[in-house]
Structure formats: C-alpha cells, structure tokens
Design a protein around this motif. Structure first.
Motif, PDB file in Angstrom:
ATOM      1  N   ARG A 100      46.129  40.550  48.782  1.00 52.10           N
ATOM      2  CA  ARG A 100      47.145  41.580  48.545  1.00 52.10           C
ATOM      3  C   ARG A 100      47.764  41.389  47.091  1.00 52.10           C
ATOM      4  O   ARG A 100      48.110  42.153  46.509  1.00 52.10           O
ATOM      5  CB  ARG A 100      47.927  41.902  49.776  1.00 52.10           C
ATOM      6  CG  ARG A 100      47.161  42.758  50.670  1.00 52.10           C
ATOM      7  CD  ARG A 100      48.204  43.347  51.625  1.00 52.10           C
ATOM      8  NE  ARG A 100      48.900  42.442  52.329  1.00 52.10           N
ATOM      9  CZ  ARG A 100      48.554  41.940  53.760  1.00 52.10           C
ATOM     10  NH1 ARG A 100      47.201  42.526  54.143  1.00 52.10           N
ATOM     11  NH2 ARG A 100      49.261  41.250  54.303  1.00 52.10           N
ATOM     12  N   GLN A 101      47.828  40.337  46.823  1.00 52.09           N
ATOM     13  CA  GLN A 101      48.302  39.756  45.680  1.00 52.09           C
ATOM     14  C   GLN A 101      47.556  39.723  44.289  1.00 52.09           C
ATOM     15  O   GLN A 101      47.979  39.813  43.150  1.00 52.09           O
ATOM     16  CB  GLN A 101      48.963  38.322  45.673  1.00 52.09           C
ATOM     17  CG  GLN A 101      49.864  37.956  46.816  1.00 52.09           C
ATOM     18  CD  GLN A 101      51.113  39.006  47.278  1.00 52.09           C
ATOM     19  OE1 GLN A 101      51.755  39.315  46.308  1.00 52.09           O
ATOM     20  NE2 GLN A 101      50.939  39.436  48.213  1.00 52.09           N
ATOM     21  N   TRP A 102      46.237  40.184  44.696  1.00 51.26           N
ATOM     22  CA  TRP A 102      45.249  40.288  43.320  1.00 51.26           C
ATOM     23  C   TRP A 102      45.172  41.644  42.943  1.00 51.26           C
ATOM     24  O   TRP A 102      45.719  42.563  43.602  1.00 51.26           O
ATOM     25  CB  TRP A 102      44.030  40.110  44.116  1.00 51.26           C
ATOM     26  CG  TRP A 102      43.375  38.479  44.342  1.00 51.26           C
ATOM     27  CD1 TRP A 102      44.417  37.613  44.909  1.00 51.26           C
ATOM     28  CD2 TRP A 102      42.176  37.982  44.308  1.00 51.26           C
ATOM     29  NE1 TRP A 102      43.526  36.665  45.157  1.00 51.26           N
ATOM     30  CE2 TRP A 102      42.244  36.692  44.659  1.00 51.26           C
ATOM     31  CE3 TRP A 102      41.008  38.241  43.930  1.00 51.26           C
ATOM     32  CZ2 TRP A 102      41.267  35.715  44.982  1.00 51.26           C
ATOM     33  CZ3 TRP A 102      39.962  37.536  43.980  1.00 51.26           C
ATOM     34  CH2 TRP A 102      40.003  36.292  44.612  1.00 51.26           C
ATOM     35  N   SER A 103      44.859  41.687  41.638  1.00 49.84           N
ATOM     36  CA  SER A 103      44.936  43.023  40.885  1.00 49.84           C
ATOM     37  C   SER A 103      43.699  43.826  41.364  1.00 49.84           C
ATOM     38  O   SER A 103      42.959  43.375  42.023  1.00 49.84           O
ATOM     39  CB  SER A 103      44.879  42.952  39.461  1.00 49.84           C
ATOM     40  OG  SER A 103      43.587  42.256  39.173  1.00 49.84           O
ATOM     41  N   ASP A 104      43.793  45.129  41.177  1.00 51.88           N
ATOM     42  CA  ASP A 104      42.654  45.997  41.399  1.00 51.88           C
ATOM     43  C   ASP A 104      41.294  45.676  40.820  1.00 51.88           C
ATOM     44  O   ASP A 104      40.386  45.468  41.447  1.00 51.88           O
ATOM     45  CB  ASP A 104      42.956  47.400  40.900  1.00 51.88           C
ATOM     46  CG  ASP A 104      43.927  48.129  41.862  1.00 51.88           C
ATOM     47  OD1 ASP A 104      44.317  47.707  43.064  1.00 51.88           O
ATOM     48  OD2 ASP A 104      44.679  49.069  41.548  1.00 51.88           O
ATOM     49  N   TYR A 105      41.740  45.341  39.503  1.00 57.81           N
ATOM     50  CA  TYR A 105      40.473  44.615  38.564  1.00 57.81           C
ATOM     51  C   TYR A 105      39.924  43.385  39.200  1.00 57.81           C
ATOM     52  O   TYR A 105      38.735  43.348  39.339  1.00 57.81           O
ATOM     53  CB  TYR A 105      40.933  44.378  37.356  1.00 57.81           C
ATOM     54  CG  TYR A 105      39.918  43.814  36.573  1.00 57.81           C
ATOM     55  CD1 TYR A 105      38.946  44.432  35.892  1.00 57.81           C
ATOM     56  CD2 TYR A 105      40.035  42.425  36.253  1.00 57.81           C
ATOM     57  CE1 TYR A 105      38.025  43.877  35.194  1.00 57.81           C
ATOM     58  CE2 TYR A 105      39.225  41.630  35.354  1.00 57.81           C
ATOM     59  CZ  TYR A 105      37.962  42.540  34.773  1.00 57.81           C
ATOM     60  OH  TYR A 105      37.187  41.862  33.984  1.00 57.81           O
ATOM     61  N   ALA A 106      40.544  42.554  39.574  1.00 59.46           N
ATOM     62  CA  ALA A 106      40.147  41.359  39.927  1.00 59.46           C
ATOM     63  C   ALA A 106      39.405  41.167  41.366  1.00 59.46           C
ATOM     64  O   ALA A 106      38.421  40.803  41.900  1.00 59.46           O
ATOM     65  CB  ALA A 106      41.094  40.156  40.570  1.00 59.46           C
ATOM     66  N   LEU A 107      39.956  42.100  42.162  1.00 60.48           N
ATOM     67  CA  LEU A 107      39.292  42.527  43.580  1.00 60.48           C
ATOM     68  C   LEU A 107      37.931  42.864  43.606  1.00 60.48           C
ATOM     69  O   LEU A 107      36.782  42.337  44.141  1.00 60.48           O
ATOM     70  CB  LEU A 107      39.916  43.566  44.372  1.00 60.48           C
ATOM     71  CG  LEU A 107      41.401  42.979  44.924  1.00 60.48           C
ATOM     72  CD1 LEU A 107      42.119  43.947  45.679  1.00 60.48           C
ATOM     73  CD2 LEU A 107      41.121  41.942  46.090  1.00 60.48           C
ATOM     74  N   GLU A 108      37.824  43.902  42.640  1.00 64.82           N
ATOM     75  CA  GLU A 108      36.393  44.673  42.436  1.00 64.82           C
ATOM     76  C   GLU A 108      35.442  43.653  41.453  1.00 64.82           C
ATOM     77  O   GLU A 108      34.296  43.730  41.478  1.00 64.82           O
ATOM     78  CB  GLU A 108      36.441  46.140  41.676  1.00 64.82           C
ATOM     79  CG  GLU A 108      37.031  46.904  42.948  1.00 64.82           C
ATOM     80  CD  GLU A 108      36.664  48.404  42.516  1.00 64.82           C
ATOM     81  OE1 GLU A 108      35.501  48.570  42.396  1.00 64.82           O
ATOM     82  OE2 GLU A 108      37.640  49.228  42.708  1.00 64.82           O
ATOM     83  N   GLN A 109      36.075  43.122  40.639  1.00 69.56           N
ATOM     84  CA  GLN A 109      35.586  42.043  39.590  1.00 69.56           C
ATOM     85  C   GLN A 109      34.702  40.838  40.364  1.00 69.56           C
ATOM     86  O   GLN A 109      33.868  40.458  39.899  1.00 69.56           O
ATOM     87  CB  GLN A 109      36.216  41.625  38.863  1.00 69.56           C
ATOM     88  CG  GLN A 109      35.868  40.512  37.800  1.00 69.56           C
ATOM     89  CD  GLN A 109      34.811  40.887  36.675  1.00 69.56           C
ATOM     90  OE1 GLN A 109      34.643  42.132  36.682  1.00 69.56           O
ATOM     91  NE2 GLN A 109      34.130  39.930  36.171  1.00 69.56           N
ATOM     92  N   HIS A 110      35.197  40.766  41.573  1.00 69.48           N
ATOM     93  CA  HIS A 110      34.516  39.427  42.221  1.00 69.48           C
ATOM     94  C   HIS A 110      33.126  39.718  42.724  1.00 69.48           C
ATOM     95  O   HIS A 110      32.534  38.778  43.124  1.00 69.48           O
ATOM     96  CB  HIS A 110      35.336  39.039  43.645  1.00 69.48           C
ATOM     97  CG  HIS A 110      35.240  37.862  44.043  1.00 69.48           C
ATOM     98  ND1 HIS A 110      34.124  37.350  44.836  1.00 69.48           N
ATOM     99  CD2 HIS A 110      35.834  36.364  43.613  1.00 69.48           C
ATOM    100  CE1 HIS A 110      34.156  36.189  45.196  1.00 69.48           C
ATOM    101  NE2 HIS A 110      34.948  35.558  44.074  1.00 69.48           N
ATOM    102  N   GLY A 111      32.832  40.885  42.675  1.00 67.03           N
ATOM    103  CA  GLY A 111      31.435  41.401  43.095  1.00 67.03           C
ATOM    104  C   GLY A 111      30.942  42.077  44.265  1.00 67.03           C
ATOM    105  O   GLY A 111      31.981  42.650  45.029  1.00 67.03           O
ATOM    106  N   ARG A 112      29.775  42.250  44.563  1.00 66.48           N
ATOM    107  CA  ARG A 112      29.451  43.198  45.453  1.00 66.48           C
ATOM    108  C   ARG A 112      29.621  42.457  47.100  1.00 66.48           C
ATOM    109  O   ARG A 112      29.266  41.577  47.197  1.00 66.48           O
ATOM    110  CB  ARG A 112      27.829  43.514  45.399  1.00 66.48           C
ATOM    111  CG  ARG A 112      27.349  44.321  44.234  1.00 66.48           C
ATOM    112  CD  ARG A 112      27.868  45.776  44.623  1.00 66.48           C
ATOM    113  NE  ARG A 112      27.110  46.275  45.530  1.00 66.48           N
ATOM    114  CZ  ARG A 112      25.908  46.707  45.544  1.00 66.48           C
ATOM    115  NH1 ARG A 112      25.276  46.449  44.441  1.00 66.48           N
ATOM    116  NH2 ARG A 112      25.201  47.280  46.694  1.00 66.48           N
TER     117      ARG A 112
END
Length: 770
Positions: A100-112
């Motif tokens: 929950r401390q991660w950004s929106d970008y970082a969450l989705e950027q991690h992959g499928r």
C-alpha cells in the motif's frame, strides 16, 4: 517572483504526434522488455484480422492505416504484453500493508498476474489457490449473502460476450447492481441524449468526417484521450474545414499535429493547424458559452428577417422534427450578454465569432468529452449541445451530428448488451423467455449508489470485472476505510492495483487473459466483439501467447463463478458458452435482435457493422416522436458547490489525465504535451492567481476542498505550475485529486461524479521547498 529549484515543468512548444510520440512509444517498448515482441502485435492492432486496442473506444476505420494505433494505444499494448510478472513469489515477499506504500505506477509496472490468489489475513499476504477452490469458495459466499447486498462492477474493457454473460449472472443471482465505468464519465450522455433525441449514444460515424464542413469541440482533449481521431481531423483541415474548440486549457492535440506515419511530415518542420478558433472557456462555463452562441444565432436570424435575407435557423426542420423551441429561445433571449460573458469567461465577440462560423456551415458535428459531462448539470450540458444542433437541423444528415467520445474500449458496448443497474433498460421479457429465470424488478445501484451503500454498510460484497474501482471513484479518503468492512471482495484483473490491496474479510484476486492474447478454448482460438464510440461492432481475436498457463479468459471466469453460485433451473449452458463464444453471440442476437441479428456473419465484414441509430435517420424515439429542445434551469453548472458568499481565495479545480496514462493506469511520469516531467503532483494555475494568492511558481501547496469543512478532503503537497488557464481556475491530475471530490457532488439524474469543477483552497505545504 521567487522561483523554487528542481521545477518539473518545461513548456512544450512542438506539435502533437511527430518525433515526440515515436520516441515515447520506443521508450515503453524498451522499458516493458517487448521490443521484439510488440511490433508484430502493433501491426495487428485495430486491424480486421487482429485485436481491438485495450485503451480508447475511438472508431476503427474500414480501411485501416498501415499502423492503426496511436502513442497511447502502443503504450497499452506494451503494458499488457510486458515480460514482467507478478507471481506467487512476489506476494510471499511482500505484505499488503507494505504494498500500500507503493505508487500506482510501481504496482502495475511490476507486471502481469499469473495465478489465482486468496488473501490470508494471518500473514497479510495473497496465497496461491486453485481455480476450482476459488470458484467453490466464492460461490459458497455468494449463496449465503443477500443478492441486494452484492455489487457486480464492470470496467469497460470486457468483450460483448463476457459483458452479456456477466449481467445474466448478476440477474440470475438476483441483483441489478451492475454499475460500470460509464457511471463515472458518460452516463450524462446516456441520460441527456435519450431525453433529447431518443437514443443514448451519438449519431456521428467516421463517414461523417468526410462530409462535414464544420467541427466544434467541447471539453475533449483529443491529443491524450483519443489520438487516432487526429487522422480524421487532419483530413478535415486539409479540406479547409474550420474546427472551433472550447476548452479551459490549451491542449497541443487541439492546436497542431504532425502525423508520425507520414515521412514527409516527420522530415519537415511543417505541422497541421487543428483549431481555427480556440476559446478557453472558464471551468463550469459551458452552458453559458453554448447559450451565448445560440443568442448570437438568434440575433443574426433577427437581422436576416429585418433585411429580407435567408433565415439563419432551419425553421422547416424545427417545425417538422422538434418540440420546445419557443421555451428554449425565450430562455436564451432573457440571458444578458453580461451574464453570459461572466459565466463563460469569454467575450461576446468570441461567442459571436464561433456563432458566425456555425451559421456559415451546413453540416456541423459537435464533439465532446468529460469536460461537459462531469458537472452537476452535466446532463444539461449535453442537451444544450443538442439544442444548438437542432437550431440549424444538424442532426440526421450526412456530415452532421453529435459525437460523444467514450473512454474505455468497450464501455459503450457493455451497456448495449445489458450492463446497467436499471432493469427498464434491458429486454426483461426476452431474457426471462430464453433463460428461464425471473429478472429482479428493483432498481440496482450505480457507482455513486454503490459507494454510499459501502459507506453505510448495506453493500457487503463486490465483484470487479477489471478496473481499479477504489482509485476511480471520488471521496477516496472516506471510501478506503469503508471498503475494508466488506465481507466479500473478488477482483478479476491482469495487473495489481490499489483496489487489490485493501482487504475484505474474504478476498480473491483472479488473473485473466488480456485482450491481445490468444483465447483458446478446447484448443480453438476464440473471436470476441466490441462496440466503438460510433456504435460500430467489430469482431477480433488475440495474436499473442498467454502470459502463463494459469490465467483464464474473462468469459471462462464469469462462467465458473456462475456455475458455482446459481441454483439449477435456468437454461443457460455456462460451460458451453465459455468454450464457444459463437453460442454467446447467438444468445445476444436472440435478446437484442434489432442490433445483433446475423451477428456471426456481420461482425466479420470489413469495418464491422453499425447498430441502428434512429436519430441519425431523423426518427425520434422520444415519448412525443420528436426531438426535444430542453431548456436549462440555470447557467451555473455546479450550483451544489456554489459558496454562500464569493471567496477570492477559492479556485475551481478540474481533474485531468496526462498523455502518459489511460484512466487509472499510469504508464509513466511524462506529460509531454503539458511540459511536465518526473512527477504527477502538480497544480496548473494562472500566473495572476499565483501572485494574488501569495504563492510562487514552484512552491509546494496543499489542496483542500472549500466546502463541507467538517469532512477534511485534502491532497498534496503539489508543485505550482504557471499555465495558460483562465483566471480563477486550476487543474490537477486524476486520480490523485479524487479525494477532493465529495461523493454527493455528482450530476443530477446521471450521478456522474462532478470532477470537472471542485472548489479548492490552497495552503503552503509544511514540507521543505524544492
């Protein structure tokens, strides 16, 4: 003026498209490690033998360009085809509290996402589960719950086949709680157009662009939100057709364009001028601006009568096809120019200039977006555009009409096949006849209603077919704590996002195939369908191998949940439907025969087939059989947040997207067209407002909603950027500013959150400068 260091702003002076777009595409292909994989897919994107773009819903031409994708479409494809994976090992290393401390970008950027997962509250982690266990346990939970307490949300990316199955599942279960993403954007269109012209969708098709002699834009940023439309606009401008734009910010896509697919344009300094007039209407000033154009037309018509010259208004059309003309024109004449100038933020001369162009044209299209719909009187805004078109007979003829630009790729289509909370909008009789269950009669919950139900504890279960619901909705700071009181939360998704990180008592995360991937059922590649913004239905199929063996098609997931939940007794063969989508299409044709007859054949035609739109043929499916002039009750678009006394320290804030995002998906931190780099935490303000409020360019400030002080709604710190925007107005990014939007601040009748006009106050941030 004090300039703070480390500014993230550098004015962008180039045209949209061009080398900037080409570079941006290459950057994301490299970052997602699909430089060799993506090009083959991109050549099939929006092609008859390929797949539908997973981002915007703009129309796909019958004869596509060699590269029928835009910069954002390429980003969406790279984002889905990424080589990065979020597998069970990732979740064993990270708790949800940490994520929950991660950004929106970082969450989705991690992959499928690669495996079905269930939340374990003891470890605060997702744990892998099997599909059979997930279906069984979710079904058991649903059986034990009151159907009225369960919400079935759809994001707008699912195919027509999946969407049809999903709404049948919900209704067979006993719920009409079918909110979708259109509740947050174009529901004002569906309500407004239905009342005015008898259809809930626009009347313009791609063919109209070839014949129009005038285009008006209202509150729609084509450069970031539907860039492929720039091809049509460039062709229009080459015929010397005027394009008149009304938008608070000057957007590069509405100013100049260089076609990245044209070598001659890419190798010269030339660009195409898009807007021939650009009027920076004040936020919330659209009704006044449209009224001003109408007033100027009436005055021109009066002079024509006095001088014995041809009328400006189309009186034959008005008499034969409309009602309410006298009431509307009486309202317009009573509005003074001083009122209209004050409310619109435009001069009388500017409005008369726009009206003069409109009067000279014979076939005019009005194109608009959420800049009109996301207001308290968003429905009125839509109907005001219709009024203006009706004055000169510009609906129901080639080259003319109204063109709402939808957002998500199949958001219009899912409504067409029954994703709606209102059972009156679906063919209940045919559903009951063909599928053997009783459709619930009670009105279901739209998005705002669902949020209120979650806050009050009435909604206990939530199933999300795609999307990032918690980031898309308003009043985020109030909604997130309430969300964690849900009993059941099931999310069908391709990537991890914020909504997946706030646990309910029972929570599952189910990974689905992306639209670009080959959907094999029993070894046979399936075809799926979507509907674009112009009401055209196309057949598509994926071209890339699935991300892994444990992801399932959305249709298969819906069928699995339905079989695990519903009692015997209906005649739906979920198993057969999930393995052969032709059977689903046959069922759609039986329930919606006027639109989808012979669907299996027609969807394969080059360019697909258009749904019938009666208003385009001057058939008005209104109660009286005529198009309606609907008179507004006020020029104030957001009178529910008008301050009791004008406050000079309050700005009207609109939320907007960057050209490095699509809806809640953030592709990066480069809003190139606005010159912002490396951050999204900015607020765009007029230089005069910055000075008079005692701030400085580059300073960090907190934004606080200037109404309902007992509820603290605040975001920041945001960097101040001096920008070309009307005085008294400000802009900042969505979804970062959603916490500022009160849940009750929504459009009348459509309940679309009024995110385009929120009164805010600024205060200096306690954080260090720079």
């Amino acid at each position: 003026m004090l300039i703070y260091p480390k500014s993230h702003y550098q004015p962008y002076t180039h045209a949209s498209g061009g080398w900037g777009s080409a570079k941006s595409v290459m950057n994301i292909l490299w970052r997602e490690q699909v430089v060799t994989k993506a090009p083959g897919a991109l050549f099939k994107q929006n092609k008859p033998d390929g797949f539908a773009c997973v981002s915007c819903a703009w129309a796909k031409p019958r004869r596509p360009h060699l590269l029928e994708f835009c910069e954002n479409g390429a980003k969406a494809t790279a984002w889905e085809l990424t080589s990065r994976k979020t597998d069970p090992g990732f979740f064993s290393a990270h708790t949800l509290s940490e994520l929950r401390q991660w950004s929106d970008y970082a969450l989705e950027q991690h992959g499928r996402l690669t495996h079905p997962l269930r939340y374990d509250p003891q470890s605060d982690r997702y744990q892998p589960t099997s599909w059979e266990e997930a279906y069984r346990d979710i079904g058991a939970q649903l059986k034990a719950m009151d159907p009225a307490s369960v919400v079935f949300y759809a994001s707008g990316r699912a195919s027509l086949e999946t969407s049809f199955m999903y709404q049948l599942f919900a209704r067979a279960y006993g719920s009409n709680n079918l909110p979708d993403s259109s509740n947050m954007c174009h529901e004002s269109t569906s309500v407004g157009l239905q009342e005015s012209i008898g259809v809930p969708v626009g009347t313009v098709t791609l063919a109209d662009f070839e014949h129009t002699d005038g285009v008006f834009f209202f509150g729609q940023n084509v450069g970031s939100n539907s860039p492929r439309m720039l091809h049509q606009l460039q062709d229009v401008r080459r015929r010397d057709v005027p394009i008149i734009t009304f938008n608070p910010l000057r957007e590069r896509g509405l100013e100049r364009f260089v076609n990245p697919q044209s070598p001659s344009e890419m190798l010269t300094p030339d660009s195409t001028l898009i807007s021939t007039q650009y009027h920076q209407v004040a936020i919330g000033g659209d009704t006044a601006a449209i009224t001003g154009i109408a007033k100027a037309l009436l005055e021109m018509d009066d002079r024509a009568t006095e001088q014995g010259t041809p009328a400006v208004l189309d009186y034959d059309f008005i008499a034969s096809h409309t009602e309410g003309f006298e009431g509307f024109t009486t309202f317009v004449r009573r509005c003074s120019w001083a009122q209209l100038e004050h409310k619109s933020g435009l001069t009388r001369g500017a409005l008369e200039a726009a009206a003069t162009v409109y009067a000279r044209c014979q076939r005019v299209m009005f194109v608009y977006g959420m800049g009109l719909t996301q207001h308290r009187h968003g429905v009125t805004n839509v109907q005001m555009l219709v009024n203006l078109l009706l004055l000169r007979g510009n609906i129901g003829k080639l080259g003319a009409g109204i063109c709402p630009v939808r957002g998500h790729s199949n958001v219009q289509g899912q409504r067409t096949v029954g994703i709606t909370e209102d059972p009156k909008k679906v063919p209940v009789g045919l559903i009951e006849q063909h599928f053997g269950f009783k459709v619930p009669q009670q009105m279901g919950l739209c998005t705002v209603d669902a949020c209120e139900g979650i806050l009050e504890g009435r909604v206990r279960g939530f199933i999300g077919l795609g999307g990032n619901f918690l980031r898309a909705i308003p009043d985020t700071s109030r909604m997130e704590p309430a969300w964690q009181q849900l009993h059941l939360n099931v999310q069908v998704a391709t990537k991890l996002n914020r909504t997946h990180l706030l646990p309910a008592a029972n929570m599952w995360l189910l990974p689905c195939l992306g639209r670009i991937e080959i959907d094999r059922q029993n070894g046979v590649a399936q075809t799926y369908t979507t509907e674009d913004s112009t009401g055209c239905i196309h057949g598509w199929r994926g071209s890339a191998e699935p991300v892994g063996p444990h992801v399932r098609a959305e249709a298969s997931i819906v069928a699995g949940l339905a079989m695990a939940t519903l009692p015997p007794g209906n005649t739906i063969d979920w198993q057969a439907w999930s393995t052969d989508y032709a059977k689903v299409r046959a069922a759609i044709g039986r329930v919606y025969p006027q639109i989808f007859h012979d669907m299996e054949t027609r969807m394969a035609e080059p360019g697909g087939f258009h749904r019938p739109i009666a208003a385009a043929e001057r058939q008005w499916l209104t109660p009286t059989g005529k198009a309606q002039f609907i008179t507004p009750v006020t020029l104030a678009e957001d009178d529910d947040v008008n301050l009791a006394q004008p406050a000079r320290d309050v700005l009207q804030l609109m939320t907007l997207r960057s050209n490095d995002q699509f809806n809640t998906t953030i592709y990066g931190y480069e809003d190139r067209f606005r010159g912002v780099s490396g951050t999204r935490e900015v607020i765009f303000m007029h230089c005069n407002d910055i000075v008079r409020l005692g701030f400085a360019v580059g300073q960090r400030v907190m934004l606080t909603t200037a109404i309902e002080p007992e509820v603290k709604r605040q975001v920041g710190p945001f960097e101040i950027i001096a920008y070309d925007i009307p005085e008294g107005c400000a802009a900042a990014y969505y979804p970062e500013c959603n916490p500022l939007v009160p849940l009750w601040h929504h459009a009348e009748r459509s309940k679309v959150p009024a995110a385009k006009s929120v009164p805010v106050r600024l205060s200096a941030s306690p954080l260090p400068r720079g």
